[in-house]
Design an enzyme around this catalytic site. Sequence first.
Site, PDB file in Angstrom:
ATOM      1  N   PHE A 140       7.919 -33.637  33.526  1.00  0.00           N
ATOM      2  CA  PHE A 140       7.308 -32.317  33.709  1.00  0.00           C
ATOM      3  C   PHE A 140       8.397 -31.259  33.656  1.00  0.00           C
ATOM      4  O   PHE A 140       9.359 -31.303  34.412  1.00  0.00           O
ATOM      5  CB  PHE A 140       6.554 -32.207  35.042  1.00  0.00           C
ATOM      6  CG  PHE A 140       5.857 -30.886  35.180  1.00  0.00           C
ATOM      7  CD1 PHE A 140       4.656 -30.656  34.532  1.00  0.00           C
ATOM      8  CD2 PHE A 140       6.424 -29.852  35.913  1.00  0.00           C
ATOM      9  CE1 PHE A 140       4.019 -29.422  34.618  1.00  0.00           C
ATOM     10  CE2 PHE A 140       5.798 -28.612  36.002  1.00  0.00           C
ATOM     11  CZ  PHE A 140       4.590 -28.402  35.360  1.00  0.00           C
ATOM     12  N   ASP A 225      16.971 -31.562  34.301  1.00  0.00           N
ATOM     13  CA  ASP A 225      16.040 -30.664  34.973  1.00  0.00           C
ATOM     14  C   ASP A 225      16.028 -31.050  36.449  1.00  0.00           C
ATOM     15  O   ASP A 225      15.370 -32.004  36.846  1.00  0.00           O
ATOM     16  CB  ASP A 225      14.652 -30.801  34.331  1.00  0.00           C
ATOM     17  CG  ASP A 225      13.587 -29.965  35.048  1.00  0.00           C
ATOM     18  OD1 ASP A 225      13.869 -29.455  36.145  1.00  0.00           O
ATOM     19  OD2 ASP A 225      12.475 -29.841  34.493  1.00  0.00           O
ATOM     20  N   LYS A 254      13.021 -24.472  42.442  1.00  0.00           N
ATOM     21  CA  LYS A 254      12.170 -24.505  43.636  1.00  0.00           C
ATOM     22  C   LYS A 254      12.844 -24.074  44.947  1.00  0.00           C
ATOM     23  O   LYS A 254      12.474 -23.082  45.523  1.00  0.00           O
ATOM     24  CB  LYS A 254      11.521 -25.874  43.742  1.00  0.00           C
ATOM     25  CG  LYS A 254      10.530 -26.044  42.588  1.00  0.00           C
ATOM     26  CD  LYS A 254       9.684 -27.242  42.697  1.00  0.00           C
ATOM     27  CE  LYS A 254       8.456 -27.150  41.818  1.00  0.00           C
ATOM     28  NZ  LYS A 254       8.561 -27.821  40.524  1.00  0.00           N
TER      29      LYS A 254
HETATM   30  C1  LIG Z   1       8.028 -27.466  39.219  1.00  0.00           C
HETATM   31  C2  LIG Z   1       8.830 -27.957  38.095  1.00  0.00           C
HETATM   32  C3  LIG Z   1       9.034 -27.185  36.930  1.00  0.00           C
HETATM   33  C4  LIG Z   1       8.325 -25.884  36.711  1.00  0.00           C
HETATM   34  O1  LIG Z   1       8.687 -24.906  37.620  1.00  0.00           O
HETATM   35  P1  LIG Z   1       7.795 -23.567  37.741  1.00  0.00           P
HETATM   36  O2  LIG Z   1       8.534 -22.745  38.735  1.00  0.00           O
HETATM   37  O3  LIG Z   1       6.445 -23.997  38.211  1.00  0.00           O
HETATM   38  O4  LIG Z   1       7.755 -22.972  36.393  1.00  0.00           O
HETATM   39  C5  LIG Z   1       9.884 -27.678  35.970  1.00  0.00           C
HETATM   40  N1  LIG Z   1      10.500 -28.856  36.112  1.00  0.00           N
HETATM   41  C6  LIG Z   1      10.326 -29.626  37.200  1.00  0.00           C
HETATM   42  C7  LIG Z   1      11.063 -30.913  37.309  1.00  0.00           C
HETATM   43  C8  LIG Z   1       9.479 -29.217  38.222  1.00  0.00           C
HETATM   44  O5  LIG Z   1       9.278 -30.001  39.292  1.00  0.00           O
END
Ligand SMILES: *Cc1c(COP(=O)(O)O)cnc(C)c1O
Length: 400
Positions: A140, A225, A254
């Site tokens: 994701f 990521d 986050k």
């Molecule tokens: C939450 C998340 C995203 C997206 O972040 P947003 O602030 O919702 O755009 C991207 N990569 C990972 C691994 C995530 O957990």
Amino acid sequence: MSANSQQIMDKGKKYVMNTYGRLPMAIVKGQGSILWDAEGNQYLDFVGGLAVTSLGHCPEQVTAAIKEQSEKLLHCSNLYWIEPQVDLAQLLVENSCMNKVFFANSGAEANEGAIKLARKYAKEHFDPEKYEIITLDKSFHGRTLATLTATGQEKFHQGFEPLPVGFKYAPLNDLQALESLISDKTCAVMLEPIQGEGGVNVATKEYLTGVKKLCQQHDALLIFDEVQVGLGRTGTMFAYEHFDVEPDIMTLAKALAGGVPMSALLAKDPVAAAFKPGDHATTFGGNPLAAAAGIAAVNALLEDGVLENGAKVGEYMEAKLKQLAADFSIIEEVRGKGMIWGIQLSCSGQEIVTACQEKGLLINCAAGNVLRLLPALNISKSVVDEAVNIMYQVLLEKFN
Ligand SMILES: *Cc1c(COP(=O)(O)O)cnc(C)c1O
């Protein structure tokens, strides 16, 4: 009189776009690991704002920094130097393997920047045709067009075609599959060291070591990521530290500013230098308010024994969850590290999420059948006991 959950929900259904399957409750207040709904009911929060509130709700250091900065300067523009932004960049660089930082406002945006930077670097140093990015199944990376394409889950693609070109997908922990996809057209491999949204799937050290080697052989960059698992979530400041593998680019979001929207794209030299004035920008990125909150949050993570607590209480939680798995055959596997844990069930998890909520525990379900726990990093063992006891009661009522 303030509105109740029903009134807030009714108004929301009328005025807010219907993009979330929300629970029928409105949260109005938070402190530490406790949340209160509009009726004054209290909940133990193991959703943690989806890995945002790593210091708990309304941490004092962060709220104090926000108050102070809000009376000095909320926003100017990246046309000028911004002291808190520069200081936060220094803090992140000095505590990671990275050299330069670009600030944005969400995880998707940071990843979008990572994709652009990888393409730009490859075009500048190698070949204009070197633009492919390999990501992993069940990954994701966000909801913008490029990042949802990078996301290796078809359900996020459906309805939004045509998708940007240049993305390929490989299964996690399968080095041969990656080897068969990677080529001189590959500009980057992008992955989460631990997949969050995809169901808490942990990469092996052997795999990430192999990925790094393949990237080097093909002049491809390695992008981690760490939007969800960075900044202490796994018990170390960054998840890559567990694997002894350094990425060329890393994204954070986050937990970065303790609850204030903020993200960061970090890169090593000379990769970072591929971005020149005019190549990438965002109006709000690294603005004084967010950066002040970010400094307070990152310092709090670094200074107050929070990481050590997360690692220690995380191990305790692992043992408790594995005991739970031994007691209930419906639990297939318990996976995670530090303060991110997934409990894979042999059935859908939504009913259990609702039953836990009714008993005062908030948890979330990822990938349909994985209960995901993302508590604050500074909780005590007794808070873990409280949460696991509620899950035990729920499982006992439902499956015995
Ligand atoms: C939450 C998340 C995203 C997206 O972040 P947003 O602030 O919702 O755009 C991207 N990569 C990972 C691994 C995530 O957990």
